[in-house]
Design a protein around this motif. Structure first.
Motif, PDB file in Angstrom:
ATOM      1  N   TRP A 108       0.826  -1.197   0.000  1.00 49.69           N
ATOM      2  CA  TRP A 108       0.000   0.000   0.000  1.00 49.69           C
ATOM      3  C   TRP A 108       0.864   1.252   0.000  1.00 49.69           C
ATOM      4  CZ3 TRP A 108       0.927   3.162   4.101  1.00 49.69           C
ATOM      5  CH2 TRP A 108       1.390   2.577   5.277  1.00 49.69           C
ATOM      6  N   VAL A 109       0.291   2.317  -0.560  1.00 52.81           N
ATOM      7  CA  VAL A 109       0.931   3.624  -0.539  1.00 52.81           C
ATOM      8  C   VAL A 109      -0.164   4.681  -0.430  1.00 52.81           C
ATOM      9  CG1 VAL A 109       1.010   3.825  -3.064  1.00 52.81           C
ATOM     10  CG2 VAL A 109       2.575   5.170  -1.683  1.00 52.81           C
ATOM     11  N   VAL A 110       0.081   5.667   0.435  1.00 57.11           N
ATOM     12  CA  VAL A 110      -0.826   6.810   0.575  1.00 57.11           C
ATOM     13  C   VAL A 110       0.020   8.068   0.438  1.00 57.11           C
ATOM     14  CG1 VAL A 110      -2.481   8.019   2.044  1.00 57.11           C
ATOM     15  CG2 VAL A 110      -2.331   5.525   2.150  1.00 57.11           C
ATOM     16  N   ARG A 111      -0.271   8.841  -0.599  1.00 56.76           N
ATOM     17  CA  ARG A 111       0.380  10.131  -0.809  1.00 56.76           C
ATOM     18  C   ARG A 111      -0.658  11.193  -0.476  1.00 56.76           C
ATOM     19  NH1 ARG A 111       1.277   6.619  -4.632  1.00 56.76           N
ATOM     20  NH2 ARG A 111      -0.593   7.264  -5.718  1.00 56.76           N
ATOM     21  N   TYR A 112      -0.297  12.122   0.405  1.00 53.98           N
ATOM     22  CA  TYR A 112      -1.291  13.130   0.760  1.00 53.98           C
ATOM     23  C   TYR A 112      -0.632  14.430   1.190  1.00 53.98           C
ATOM     24  CZ  TYR A 112      -0.459  11.816   5.682  1.00 53.98           C
ATOM     25  OH  TYR A 112       0.102  11.558   6.910  1.00 53.98           O
ATOM     26  N   GLN A 113      -1.431  15.494   1.114  1.00 49.17           N
ATOM     27  CA  GLN A 113      -0.969  16.829   1.473  1.00 49.17           C
ATOM     28  C   GLN A 113      -1.366  17.155   2.904  1.00 49.17           C
ATOM     29  OE1 GLN A 113      -3.106  18.975  -1.587  1.00 49.17           O
ATOM     30  NE2 GLN A 113      -1.312  19.022  -2.926  1.00 49.17           N
ATOM     31  N   ARG A 114      -0.533  17.977   3.530  1.00 48.62           N
ATOM     32  CA  ARG A 114      -0.788  18.507   4.867  1.00 48.62           C
ATOM     33  C   ARG A 114      -0.618  20.016   4.802  1.00 48.62           C
ATOM     34  NH1 ARG A 114       2.715  17.231   8.940  1.00 48.62           N
ATOM     35  NH2 ARG A 114       1.186  16.469  10.407  1.00 48.62           N
ATOM     36  N   LEU A 115      -1.116  20.694   5.806  1.00 50.84           N
ATOM     37  CA  LEU A 115      -0.897  22.139   5.890  1.00 50.84           C
ATOM     38  C   LEU A 115       0.542  22.415   6.268  1.00 50.84           C
ATOM     39  CD1 LEU A 115      -4.114  23.322   7.755  1.00 50.84           C
ATOM     40  CD2 LEU A 115      -3.588  23.522   5.320  1.00 50.84           C
ATOM     41  N   ALA A 116       1.113  23.451   5.684  1.00 53.03           N
ATOM     42  CA  ALA A 116       2.474  23.858   6.003  1.00 53.03           C
ATOM     43  C   ALA A 116       2.473  24.650   7.305  1.00 53.03           C
ATOM     44  CB  ALA A 116       3.044  24.697   4.872  1.00 53.03           C
ATOM     45  N   GLY A 117       3.598  24.624   7.992  1.00 51.01           N
ATOM     46  CA  GLY A 117       3.750  25.396   9.215  1.00 51.01           C
ATOM     47  C   GLY A 117       3.310  24.624  10.436  1.00 51.01           C
ATOM     48  N   ILE A 172      -3.181  24.646  12.958  1.00 50.82           N
ATOM     49  CA  ILE A 172      -2.559  23.841  11.903  1.00 50.82           C
ATOM     50  C   ILE A 172      -2.245  22.444  12.421  1.00 50.82           C
ATOM     51  CG2 ILE A 172      -0.471  23.590  10.489  1.00 50.82           C
ATOM     52  CD1 ILE A 172      -0.517  26.652  10.149  1.00 50.82           C
ATOM     53  N   ASP A 173      -1.692  22.347  13.610  1.00 54.12           N
ATOM     54  CA  ASP A 173      -1.356  21.034  14.182  1.00 54.12           C
ATOM     55  C   ASP A 173      -2.608  20.189  14.379  1.00 54.12           C
ATOM     56  OD1 ASP A 173       1.256  21.907  14.189  1.00 54.12           O
ATOM     57  OD2 ASP A 173       1.339  22.254  16.359  1.00 54.12           O
ATOM     58  N   ARG A 174      -3.684  20.791  14.847  1.00 49.73           N
ATOM     59  CA  ARG A 174      -4.947  20.059  15.063  1.00 49.73           C
ATOM     60  C   ARG A 174      -5.477  19.506  13.732  1.00 49.73           C
ATOM     61  NH1 ARG A 174      -8.309  24.019  17.426  1.00 49.73           N
ATOM     62  NH2 ARG A 174      -6.981  23.757  19.216  1.00 49.73           N
ATOM     63  N   ILE A 175      -5.446  20.343  12.706  1.00 51.31           N
ATOM     64  CA  ILE A 175      -5.925  19.906  11.388  1.00 51.31           C
ATOM     65  C   ILE A 175      -5.033  18.799  10.836  1.00 51.31           C
ATOM     66  CG2 ILE A 175      -6.220  20.625   8.978  1.00 51.31           C
ATOM     67  CD1 ILE A 175      -7.191  23.375  10.110  1.00 51.31           C
ATOM     68  N   ASN A 176      -3.713  18.985  10.910  1.00 52.74           N
ATOM     69  CA  ASN A 176      -2.794  17.972  10.389  1.00 52.74           C
ATOM     70  C   ASN A 176      -2.906  16.640  11.131  1.00 52.74           C
ATOM     71  OD1 ASN A 176      -1.708  19.363   8.212  1.00 52.74           O
ATOM     72  ND2 ASN A 176      -0.065  20.261   9.428  1.00 52.74           N
ATOM     73  N   GLU A 177      -3.191  16.673  12.426  1.00 56.28           N
ATOM     74  CA  GLU A 177      -3.378  15.423  13.180  1.00 56.28           C
ATOM     75  C   GLU A 177      -4.551  14.618  12.626  1.00 56.28           C
ATOM     76  OE1 GLU A 177      -3.781  16.278  17.357  1.00 56.28           O
ATOM     77  OE2 GLU A 177      -1.794  17.203  17.440  1.00 56.28           O
ATOM     78  N   VAL A 205     -12.782  30.282   4.915  1.00 55.62           N
ATOM     79  CA  VAL A 205     -12.938  29.707   6.260  1.00 55.62           C
ATOM     80  C   VAL A 205     -12.813  28.190   6.320  1.00 55.62           C
ATOM     81  CG1 VAL A 205     -14.364  31.651   7.017  1.00 55.62           C
ATOM     82  CG2 VAL A 205     -15.489  29.495   6.453  1.00 55.62           C
ATOM     83  N   THR A 206     -12.455  27.511   5.204  1.00 56.11           N
ATOM     84  CA  THR A 206     -12.314  26.054   5.276  1.00 56.11           C
ATOM     85  C   THR A 206     -11.083  25.555   4.542  1.00 56.11           C
ATOM     86  OG1 THR A 206     -13.569  25.558   3.253  1.00 56.11           O
ATOM     87  CG2 THR A 206     -14.824  25.710   5.311  1.00 56.11           C
ATOM     88  N   VAL A 207     -10.629  24.401   4.977  1.00 58.68           N
ATOM     89  CA  VAL A 207      -9.688  23.582   4.216  1.00 58.68           C
ATOM     90  C   VAL A 207     -10.280  22.176   4.250  1.00 58.68           C
ATOM     91  CG1 VAL A 207      -8.183  23.084   6.213  1.00 58.68           C
ATOM     92  CG2 VAL A 207      -7.290  22.849   3.897  1.00 58.68           C
ATOM     93  N   SER A 208     -10.232  21.499   3.107  1.00 61.00           N
ATOM     94  CA  SER A 208     -10.780  20.147   3.038  1.00 61.00           C
ATOM     95  C   SER A 208      -9.726  19.194   2.502  1.00 61.00           C
ATOM     96  CB  SER A 208     -12.027  20.113   2.156  1.00 61.00           C
ATOM     97  OG  SER A 208     -11.744  20.610   0.861  1.00 61.00           O
ATOM     98  N   ALA A 209      -9.833  17.945   2.931  1.00 60.24           N
ATOM     99  CA  ALA A 209      -8.953  16.885   2.454  1.00 60.24           C
ATOM    100  C   ALA A 209      -9.822  15.843   1.749  1.00 60.24           C
ATOM    101  CB  ALA A 209      -8.203  16.251   3.616  1.00 60.24           C
ATOM    102  N   LEU A 210      -9.465  15.519   0.516  1.00 63.99           N
ATOM    103  CA  LEU A 210     -10.168  14.508  -0.270  1.00 63.99           C
ATOM    104  C   LEU A 210      -9.184  13.384  -0.575  1.00 63.99           C
ATOM    105  CD1 LEU A 210     -12.501  13.414  -2.069  1.00 63.99           C
ATOM    106  CD2 LEU A 210     -11.590  14.872  -3.908  1.00 63.99           C
ATOM    107  N   PHE A 211      -9.496  12.186  -0.087  1.00 64.29           N
ATOM    108  CA  PHE A 211      -8.686  10.993  -0.321  1.00 64.29           C
ATOM    109  C   PHE A 211      -9.420  10.093  -1.314  1.00 64.29           C
ATOM    110  CE2 PHE A 211      -7.162  12.494   3.714  1.00 64.29           C
ATOM    111  CZ  PHE A 211      -5.829  12.119   3.773  1.00 64.29           C
ATOM    112  N   THR A 212      -8.764   9.760  -2.423  1.00 58.51           N
ATOM    113  CA  THR A 212      -9.346   8.827  -3.391  1.00 58.51           C
ATOM    114  C   THR A 212      -8.282   7.817  -3.797  1.00 58.51           C
ATOM    115  OG1 THR A 212      -8.791  10.271  -5.249  1.00 58.51           O
ATOM    116  CG2 THR A 212     -11.009  10.480  -4.332  1.00 58.51           C
TER     117      THR A 212
END
Length: 189
Positions: A4-13, A18-23, A59-66
């Motif tokens: 398996w492999v999962v490539r995904y983006q996180r917030l910078a900084g 930011i830490d709460r969202i990235n967690e 006011v939002t950031v969303s993460a979409l995993f496909t």
């Protein structure tokens, strides 16, 4: 027997929000693997390949995993999907519970819109007559759990097999739900 492999983006900084969202984004990436690894084939080689991208709105950031889970068995590959939507002002997850002033009315509207939009987006069955929808369109959380906000509206992503094989999604225009969006989230539009 799998890879398996999962490539995904996180917030910078970094910082509390930011830490709460990235967690949560990290947890979703791990959850994608856990979901398929635990039930993966024990007799044939399998692969799981997932991409996660971030989307930004006021006011939002969303993460979409496909992605795709695949093995040499019938009814493969299986398309995967997962989403998370965050309030960038606080880092909290946005769900139907806090996005809509009345969650059930919001789900009702999403169900009605899906009934209208889906046959216009994806070809109806070749047999004549009206598309027949069953429980897969019912106004319940499980049917509308994958979504992200976009310029055009609420983009609903449906699980593989919910409406047949493959990945399907539609966009419910903001105008269809604007009056149900909680005051604190009106800027999402």
């Amino acid at each position: 027997m799998g890879h398996w492999v999962v490539r995904y983006q996180r917030l910078a900084g970094s910082g509390p929000i930011i830490d709460r969202i990235n967690e949560v984004i990290d947890a979703e990436a791990r959850g994608q693997v856990s979901t398929y690894d635990a039930s993966a084939s024990k007799t044939t080689d399998w692969t799981l390949d997932i991409d996660g991208v971030l989307g930004f709105r006021p006011v939002t950031v969303s993460a979409l995993f496909t992605g795709l889970y695949d093995t040499d068995l019938p009814n493969m590959p299986f398309h995967t999907v997962g989403t998370r939507v965050f309030d960038t002002r606080s880092g909290i997850l946005i769900s139907w519970d806090n996005l809509f002033v009345n969650k059930q009315e919001g789900l009702n509207r999403l169900s009605e819109a899906t009934r209208e939009i889906l046959p216009q987006t994806y070809a109806p069955p070749s047999r004549t007559g009206v598309w027949q929808f069953g429980s897969e369109i019912a106004p319940v959380d499980a049917n509308y759990r994958y979504w992200i906000p976009t310029d055009g509206g609420i983009e609903l992503h449906f699980a593989d097999w919910q409406f047949g094989r493959g990945q399907s999604w539609i966009t419910v225009p903001w105008e269809r739900v604007r009056d149900l969006i909680a005051p604190e989230f009106q800027a999402i539009i």
